[in-house]
Design an enzyme around this catalytic site. Structure first.
Site, mmCIF file in Angstrom:
data_model
loop_
_atom_site.group_PDB
_atom_site.id
_atom_site.type_symbol
_atom_site.label_atom_id
_atom_site.label_comp_id
_atom_site.label_asym_id
_atom_site.label_seq_id
_atom_site.Cartn_x
_atom_site.Cartn_y
_atom_site.Cartn_z
ATOM 1 N N ASP A 251 12.522 9.993 2.653
ATOM 2 C CA ASP A 251 13.679 10.272 2.620
ATOM 3 C C ASP A 251 14.664 9.430 3.394
ATOM 4 O O ASP A 251 14.502 9.653 4.655
ATOM 5 C CB ASP A 251 14.096 11.881 2.576
ATOM 6 C CG ASP A 251 15.388 12.201 2.453
ATOM 7 O OD1 ASP A 251 16.253 11.481 2.551
ATOM 8 O OD2 ASP A 251 15.769 13.565 2.555
ATOM 9 N N LYS B 183 24.299 -4.245 -7.291
ATOM 10 C CA LYS B 183 25.787 -3.546 -7.354
ATOM 11 C C LYS B 183 25.658 -2.178 -7.853
ATOM 12 O O LYS B 183 24.694 -1.945 -8.348
ATOM 13 C CB LYS B 183 26.552 -4.655 -8.595
ATOM 14 C CG LYS B 183 25.673 -4.466 -9.846
ATOM 15 C CD LYS B 183 26.602 -4.908 -11.063
ATOM 16 C CE LYS B 183 27.438 -4.111 -11.719
ATOM 17 N NZ LYS B 183 26.699 -3.226 -12.733
ATOM 18 N N HIS C 57 23.172 -9.946 -11.591
ATOM 19 C CA HIS C 57 22.159 -10.519 -12.467
ATOM 20 C C HIS C 57 22.686 -11.304 -13.419
ATOM 21 O O HIS C 57 22.033 -12.475 -13.791
ATOM 22 C CB HIS C 57 21.248 -9.334 -12.963
ATOM 23 C CG HIS C 57 21.811 -8.795 -14.057
ATOM 24 N ND1 HIS C 57 22.533 -7.784 -13.977
ATOM 25 C CD2 HIS C 57 21.459 -8.777 -15.398
ATOM 26 C CE1 HIS C 57 22.935 -7.104 -15.350
ATOM 27 N NE2 HIS C 57 22.281 -7.919 -15.988
ATOM 28 N N LYS D 197 21.007 -15.516 -15.155
ATOM 29 C CA LYS D 197 20.617 -15.802 -16.522
ATOM 30 C C LYS D 197 20.756 -17.430 -16.766
ATOM 31 O O LYS D 197 21.383 -17.947 -16.332
ATOM 32 C CB LYS D 197 21.721 -15.087 -17.571
ATOM 33 C CG LYS D 197 21.692 -13.725 -17.727
ATOM 34 C CD LYS D 197 22.520 -12.906 -18.506
ATOM 35 C CE LYS D 197 22.742 -11.654 -18.535
ATOM 36 N NZ LYS D 197 21.543 -10.709 -19.197
ATOM 37 N N GLU E 47 28.061 -4.792 -25.713
ATOM 38 C CA GLU E 47 26.977 -3.898 -25.737
ATOM 39 C C GLU E 47 26.829 -2.960 -26.931
ATOM 40 O O GLU E 47 27.903 -2.318 -27.296
ATOM 41 C CB GLU E 47 26.544 -2.994 -24.581
ATOM 42 C CG GLU E 47 26.629 -4.134 -23.104
ATOM 43 C CD GLU E 47 26.210 -3.419 -22.185
ATOM 44 O OE1 GLU E 47 25.077 -3.276 -21.633
ATOM 45 O OE2 GLU E 47 27.053 -2.822 -21.552
ATOM 46 N N ASP F 71 32.085 -1.392 -13.610
ATOM 47 C CA ASP F 71 30.649 -1.571 -14.059
ATOM 48 C C ASP F 71 30.379 -3.194 -14.460
ATOM 49 O O ASP F 71 29.429 -3.678 -14.175
ATOM 50 C CB ASP F 71 30.193 -0.610 -14.877
ATOM 51 C CG ASP F 71 28.788 -0.721 -15.476
ATOM 52 O OD1 ASP F 71 27.940 -0.831 -14.399
ATOM 53 O OD2 ASP F 71 28.302 -0.804 -16.569
ATOM 54 N N HIS G 178 30.275 -9.069 -13.346
ATOM 55 C CA HIS G 178 29.694 -9.968 -14.311
ATOM 56 C C HIS G 178 30.745 -10.782 -15.089
ATOM 57 O O HIS G 178 30.800 -11.903 -15.008
ATOM 58 C CB HIS G 178 28.961 -9.130 -15.397
ATOM 59 C CG HIS G 178 28.026 -8.230 -14.816
ATOM 60 N ND1 HIS G 178 27.309 -8.651 -13.840
ATOM 61 C CD2 HIS G 178 27.412 -6.996 -15.491
ATOM 62 C CE1 HIS G 178 26.361 -7.725 -13.598
ATOM 63 N NE2 HIS G 178 26.523 -6.858 -14.559
ATOM 64 N N LYS H 44 31.070 -0.721 -24.238
ATOM 65 C CA LYS H 44 29.884 -0.146 -24.922
ATOM 66 C C LYS H 44 29.981 0.436 -26.172
ATOM 67 O O LYS H 44 31.011 0.430 -26.585
ATOM 68 C CB LYS H 44 29.271 1.042 -23.881
ATOM 69 C CG LYS H 44 29.057 0.658 -22.314
ATOM 70 C CD LYS H 44 28.032 1.216 -21.862
ATOM 71 C CE LYS H 44 27.674 0.793 -20.486
ATOM 72 N NZ LYS H 44 26.603 -0.207 -20.450
HETATM 73 C C1 BG6 Z 1 24.567 -3.831 -15.459
HETATM 74 C C2 BG6 Z 1 25.583 -2.629 -15.935
HETATM 75 O O1 BG6 Z 1 25.249 -4.524 -14.253
HETATM 76 O O2 BG6 Z 1 24.650 -4.686 -16.648
HETATM 77 C C3 BG6 Z 1 25.114 -2.033 -17.054
HETATM 78 O O3 BG6 Z 1 25.451 -1.621 -15.023
HETATM 79 C C4 BG6 Z 1 24.934 -3.198 -18.339
HETATM 80 O O4 BG6 Z 1 26.053 -0.985 -17.318
HETATM 81 C C5 BG6 Z 1 24.188 -4.280 -17.835
HETATM 82 O O5 BG6 Z 1 24.543 -2.364 -19.498
HETATM 83 C C6 BG6 Z 1 24.110 -5.397 -19.044
HETATM 84 O O6 BG6 Z 1 23.299 -6.326 -18.569
HETATM 85 P P1 BG6 Z 1 22.724 -7.220 -19.660
HETATM 86 O O7 BG6 Z 1 21.765 -8.242 -18.959
HETATM 87 O O8 BG6 Z 1 21.717 -6.488 -20.595
HETATM 88 O O9 BG6 Z 1 23.736 -7.871 -20.348
#
Ligand code: BG6
Length: 491
Positions: free
Chosen positions: A92, A151, A181, A185, A219, A238, A243, A341
């Site tokens: 912890d 993040k 991330h 890609k 998404e 988010d 991104h 989303k």
């Molecule tokens: C994340 C978000 O950083 O990226 C998520 O917190 C989102 O909410 C995700 O779904 C999307 O990533 P990818 O690579 O699936 O487009």
């Protein structure tokens, strides 16, 4: 896809039994192991509050690999090799007295003090500072240590600054890896290559020839079991703050002198600093927040956001924005950003729409002429498509038809496209921060979204509803229609 083997490393994951570790990090490490990039002295230490021993952790990770690595990539021998690298430390992190267990495990490695130590913090951002302090007190933050911050880095500018200060007291900026991330890609890195390893685009890549740019990250899934995090975050924090703004930077940045850690990040920072500030007037006109209501997704009934998280909420699950990069290259060119989303499909795409020809040479020809458009598909099916106008074959006048030049990376290169985390985790071990966000970048992005966050935090603010399975609220369509434009939906 094989890269050179990295140096011996103790790769410690705080949040080692969490969703990110099991779904993304360990599968990525498995695939790098499979491709021969991990040396024998590469240990993976999962840290969590879970009362599991090494064997229990291995069993958990084995199940995760079966679930999250494609069956054709899974090899029993390599799975055993990866599992053999795993240790688990029950800790912890807020319990000061418990830290010695991690310290002892890290000190008993065969690679000794020369080992590279990675501390991956896949935990709540409020713990980033305290964890770094403990690492420092235990002498684990050395010149050969790196810290990775997942993040979100804070929830606004002030909290991001506090976290950056706390982490920066222990680690030098060159040892801090703030992950986005999207930068890992393949298609996103390829955007840099397309722009700067070819010559034909550069003369056109400016306000003389570009009418506007659209960036969409949609998404089809809802928030699922991440409701408690998401409801405090929303799509702006988010997705947009990180991104989408990173994609915008890569589209709009000036050519860096070299592809190295500082010059690329310097150029991205200049773009963030050149974004037109959002005033209250612009916010009313150029920013749309939405939230999904119940609807139909891929033919199946999908619940509303409120039903999914179990209570009413004013958190946005959709954002559309119009902005501008106020510099010599881009002045006057709108950049439209959109993410949400539970939209009709999962697709991330950048569309550069060029201007109409200056003179209509074929005024009486039949058929449609459309402005040239370059679609840069980030996912799925990454590739590029250039929409052009051609003459339809046949005698009797000139009939124009839209046609497209298609480049599919899968068709051109074959093979599996590695997951973003595979590349990024190896970059961390190697100490290459180019594809990670620098402190000033993260803070500039927070500074730009700050007025939007404030505006949407007003008690009277309500996101506009859109049925699940659609492309967002009508206001997002109006945002472009008002300018005589429309969103380029995928074909
Ligand atoms: C994340 C978000 O950083 O990226 C998520 O917190 C989102 O909410 C995700 O779904 C999307 O990533 P990818 O690579 O699936 O487009």
């Amino acid at each position: 896809m094989n890269g050179p083997s990295v140096e011996p490393c103790d790769f410690t994951v705080f949040g080692g039994t969490g969703d990110l570790a099991l779904r993304k990090l360990l599968p990525a490490l498995y695939l790098r192991d499979r491709d021969g990039q991990l040396p024998d002295e590469f240990r993976i230490i999962g840290v969590s509050r879970a009362e599991v021993d090494d064997e229990g952790y291995r069993a958990l990770v084995k199940d995760a690999l079966v679930e999250h690595v494609a069956a054709e990539e899974l090899d029993p021998t390599i799975t055993e090799r990866l599992l053999g690298r795993l240790l688990h430390v029950t800790l912890d992190v807020e319990d000061v007295t418990a830290w010695h267990s991690l310290h002892d495990r890290l000190k008993d490695g065969a690679a000794g003090e020369e080992v590279i130590r990675v501390f991956y913090l896949a935990v709540a951002p409020a713990l980033f500072g305290p964890i770094c302090e403990h690492l420092d007190q235990l002498g684990l933050a050395t010149d050969r240590s790196r810290v990775v911050l997942e993040k979100p880095i804070g929830t606004d500018l002030a909290s991001a600054e506090t976290i950056n200060e706390a982490v920066g007291r222990v680690f030098d900026e060159s040892h801090i890896f703030r992950i986005d991330h999207y930068l890992g890609k393949e298609s996103v890195q390829n955007l840099l290559v397309t722009r700067f390893a070819n010559t034909f685009l550069e003369p056109l890549w400016n306000s003389h020839w570009v009418d506007h740019v659209q960036i969409t990250v949609s998404e089809s899934l809802g928030v699922g079991d991440r409701g408690s995090y998401y409801d405090r975050s929303g799509a702006l924090r988010d997705m947009v703050q990180n991104h989408l703004l990173q994609l915008l930077c890569l589209v709009a940045m000036e050519p860096p002198t070299y592809v190295d850690r500082e010059t690329v990040r310097d150029e991205k920072l200049k773009v963030l600093q050149a974004l037109r500030p959002m005033t209250p007037e612009l916010l009313e006109r150029d920013a749309v927040a939405g939230q999904y209501a119940a609807g139909l997704c891929s033919g199946a009934a999908a619940p509303s956001y409120a039903d999914e998280i179990g209570h009413e909420s004013h958190t946005e699950t959709f954002v559309a924005l119009k902005t501008e990069v106020q510099n010599w290259r881009w002045a006057g060119v709108p950049f439209y950003l959109r993410t949400g989303k539970r939209m009709s499909e999962r697709v991330s795409e950048i569309v550069v729409v060029f201007k109409e020809p200056p003179h209509a040479m074929f005024p009486h020809s039949e058929g449609a002429t459309e402005p040239n458009r370059l679609h840069i598909r980030v996912q799925p099916d990454d590739g590029m498509r250039l929409h052009m106008t051609a003459k339809e074959p046949g005698p009797g006048g000139i009939r124009l038809r839209p046609v497209s030049l298609d480049l599919s990376y899968a068709a051109a290169f074959g093979g599996r496209s590695p997951d973003a985390y595979e590349r990024l985790l190896m970059d961390v071990v190697r100490g290459n921060t180019t594809l990670f966000m620098r402190r000033d970048e993260v803070e500039a992005a927070w500074a730009w979204v700050a007025p939007i966050l404030d505006h949407w935090a007003r008690p009277t603010h309500r996101p506009r509803r859109y049925p699940a399975g659609t492309n967002g609220p009508v206001a997002a369509v109006t945002l472009l229609e008002r300018d005589g434009r429309s969103w380029q939906e995928t074909e």
